[in-house]
Scaffold this active site. Structure first.
Site: not given
Length: 607
Positions: A139, A141-143
């Site tokens: 997602a 928001r994680y990378i």
């Protein structure tokens, strides 16, 4: 040759049906009046063509100058505005890009992931998916991501960028980015618009640099695709990337032993899961004979194909190419936007235009740099005279009653030195001299000022040399790019000429063909009837009848072919070695004849 795309000419201007022209409430579809009725033909003409033009120009097809689609350009522009050397959350980049791109966060996020997976412009951190396995990225928001050093060197220069207002008028965005490299050919692109599509295959970084240098030296060059997934490619029908051409791409298959094959590289556009599925389906259809497929892919592709006992490994390799996704055919279509119109070009055309554009941008940068140095040199010369002649100490200057009087005095004092200045002295120059602080005046060193002026003059001379030899300067630019970044871009896809594999020769004959002569049926499902021969699902059967006729028909599970069958067997096309001997008599009591012949090929199911 380039080719313009014109809108299809439809019957938009046909007259209204009888009687309609008498009604005043029928008007063109582009009216803003909600109370007015619309004609369907007018709506199609005014709205659909507008939509088609928008999709072609603003969404799906890349621009030839920078090789980017609008969403990609807006992402890179946003990342440049956010650039501080550190990674940014992809969700943050997507949100920032929405100031420029009016189509939502999903399209922006997908486009950014695709840019990151190409491993050229974006430096990625985190799980960005895998082009080999087809796994999607984590997602947003994680990378995290930031611009690569290559992108910072090659893609941006606000001084040479043409700007326009964003869709809501609140910001400015680039019309095209000043890319000094054939980025379109390095990354490749695929897009589907209304009525046309674009598919440009990726090419090797170092080969693009070499081809650009050859073009600038008026030498011939050739460009062939190179894929991140490796494999091998047959470019005999590539046709320079123009529409109508095609390439064949194969997996790299190694023989571990006589019972095991290993697939190490896969064709462009395919995934490991897709390759495995195609092998299993081919096995279920009886086209290849294997025990199982084992996927051991992690960082690199590794698919193990375990063969059935007694099966030839060489024949199975050919069958994998013939019946599975281990070999694919790709049809390129080099469609780009140039001058607000789509054009179909060749790969060589795109490279030439890119090299010419790079030369023009480098010239523009040199001219801008020269004008900046000339301005600095002009003011340095003014400052030197102003301080060394102690003009700021003149009584007329100190006792001047107005700013205009002070400026006039300084202008008079500088007049004898006008021939030594770069250009005419303006009032703005004099006002800038008057803003010099006393601390700078006290620290002024005449020798250092002379050194600075000499250095700037040397820089101008060097720029003039580059401008006079702009072609070699551009060649040196491509050499620098190759030396600085080319080590990580060795060719991955091997160029080869493929032999044509005949499916009938490599398919496994693992089915049994049966015949019921009494009822006139033939097929693989007649297991209680007379066994005829082993066959494959793509084989044909030749059948001779007692009246002298014969037919060729495909193998089926059960098919009625006719009674009075004299002979039936597996038919091989273009087989000149199998000779048929037929005896026949002219009438009931006439002469008996014998005929020897070969059947090399006839139309199926025709007597």
């Amino acid at each position: 040759m380039s080719e313009d795309i014109e809108a299809p000419k439809d019957d938009f201007d046909k007259e209204l049906p009888a009687g309609k022209e008498e009604h005043s409430d029928y008007k063109p579809a582009d009216t803003k009046d909600a109370n007015v009725k619309h004609q369907l033909s007018g709506m199609y003409q005014n709205w659909f063509l507008d939509y088609a033009s928008y999709v072609i120009l603003e969404r799906a097809v890349p621009h030839i100058m920078d090789g980017l689609k609008p969403v990609q350009r807006r992402i890179l522009h946003s990342m440049r505005r956010m650039e501080d050397g550190r990674y940014n959350k992809v969700a943050n980049i997507v949100g920032h890009t929405m100031q420029f791109h009016p189509h939502g966060d999903a399209s922006i996020g997908d486009a950014l992931v695709q840019l990151g997976q190409k491993d050229l412009l974006v430096d990625c951190q985190g799980n960005w998916g895998n082009i080999l396995t087809g796994d999607s990225a984590a997602a947003p928001r994680y990378i995290e991501a930031r611009l690569s050093k290559f992108a910072l060197d090659v893609v941006f220069n606000p001084k040479t960028t043409e700007w326009k207002l964003s869709y809501d008028g609140r910001n400015k965005e680039p019309v095209t980015l000043p890319v000094k490299f054939p980025l379109l050919l390095a990354q490749g692109v695929e897009g589907i618009a209304v009525g046309l599509s674009s598919k440009i295959l990726p090419h090797n970084f170092n080969e693009l640099c070499d081809a650009s240098i050859k073009y600038l030296h008026n030498e011939a060059f050739k460009l062939y695709p190179d894929f991140q997934t490796g494999g091998s490619i047959d470019v005999s029908k590539y046709n320079d990337g123009e529409r109508g051409g095609a390439v064949r791409v194969r997996s790299k298959i190694e023989k571990i032993d006589n019972k095991t094959l290993a697939i190490k590289e896969i064709p462009y556009g395919k995934t490991v899961a897709g390759i495995c599925d195609s092998i299993v389906k081919a096995s279920e259809k009886g086209k290849i004979k294997i025990r199982k497929v084992e996927d051991l892919t992690s960082g690199n592709v590794e698919i193990l194909v375990h063969l059935a006992p007694g099966v030839s490994s060489d024949k199975t390799i050919d069958a994998l190419y013939a019946f599975t996704d281990c070999e694919v055919s790709i049809s390129p279509n080099c469609c780009v936007i140039d001058g607000q119109k789509p054009h179909f070009l060749t790969v060589s055309d795109v490279l030439r235009k890119s090299a010419d554009n790079t030369l023009a941008l480098l010239r523009q940068e040199l001219e801008i740099r020269k004008s900046e140095i000339l301005e600095s040199l002009h003011f340095a010369s003014l400052e030197k005279v102003f301080i060394e002649e102690r003009i700021y100490k003149d009584k007329e200057f100190e006792q001047a009653k107005s700013m205009d009087a002070a400026c006039e005095h300084i202008d008079d004092r500088l007049t004898p030195y006008y021939p030594t200045f770069i250009r005419e002295v303006t009032k703005d120059d004099i006002l800038r001299l008057m803003e010099i602080k006393m601390a700078r005046i006290l620290k002024f060193n005449s020798d250092k000022a002379e050194e600075l002026i000499a250095r700037m003059k040397a820089d101008i001379e060097e720029i003039d040399r580059h401008l006079a030899n702009i072609v070699e300067y551009t060649v040196d630019w491509f050499r620098m790019l190759k030396e600085k970044y080319g080590k990580g871009f060795a060719r991955r896809t091997e160029l080869r000429n493929f032999d044509t594999i005949e499916a009938t020769k490599v398919i496994e004959a693992n089915e049994k063909l049966y015949i019921n002569r009494e009822e006139g049926f033939i097929g693989t499902g007649l297991k209680k009837d007379e066994y005829l021969a082993n066959c494959s699902p793509i084989d044909d059967v030749i059948i001779f009848f007692r009246d002298g006729k014969y037919i060729i028909t495909p193998v089926a599970e059960k098919k009625f072919v006719g009674k009075n069958i004299l002979y039936a067997g597996i038919f091989k096309k273009n087989d000149k070695r199998t000779i048929y001997n037929v005896c026949y008599r002219d009438g009931k009591e006439g002469t008996t004849y014998i005929k020897r012949f070969a059947v090399t090929g006839v139309v199926r199911d025709r007597e």
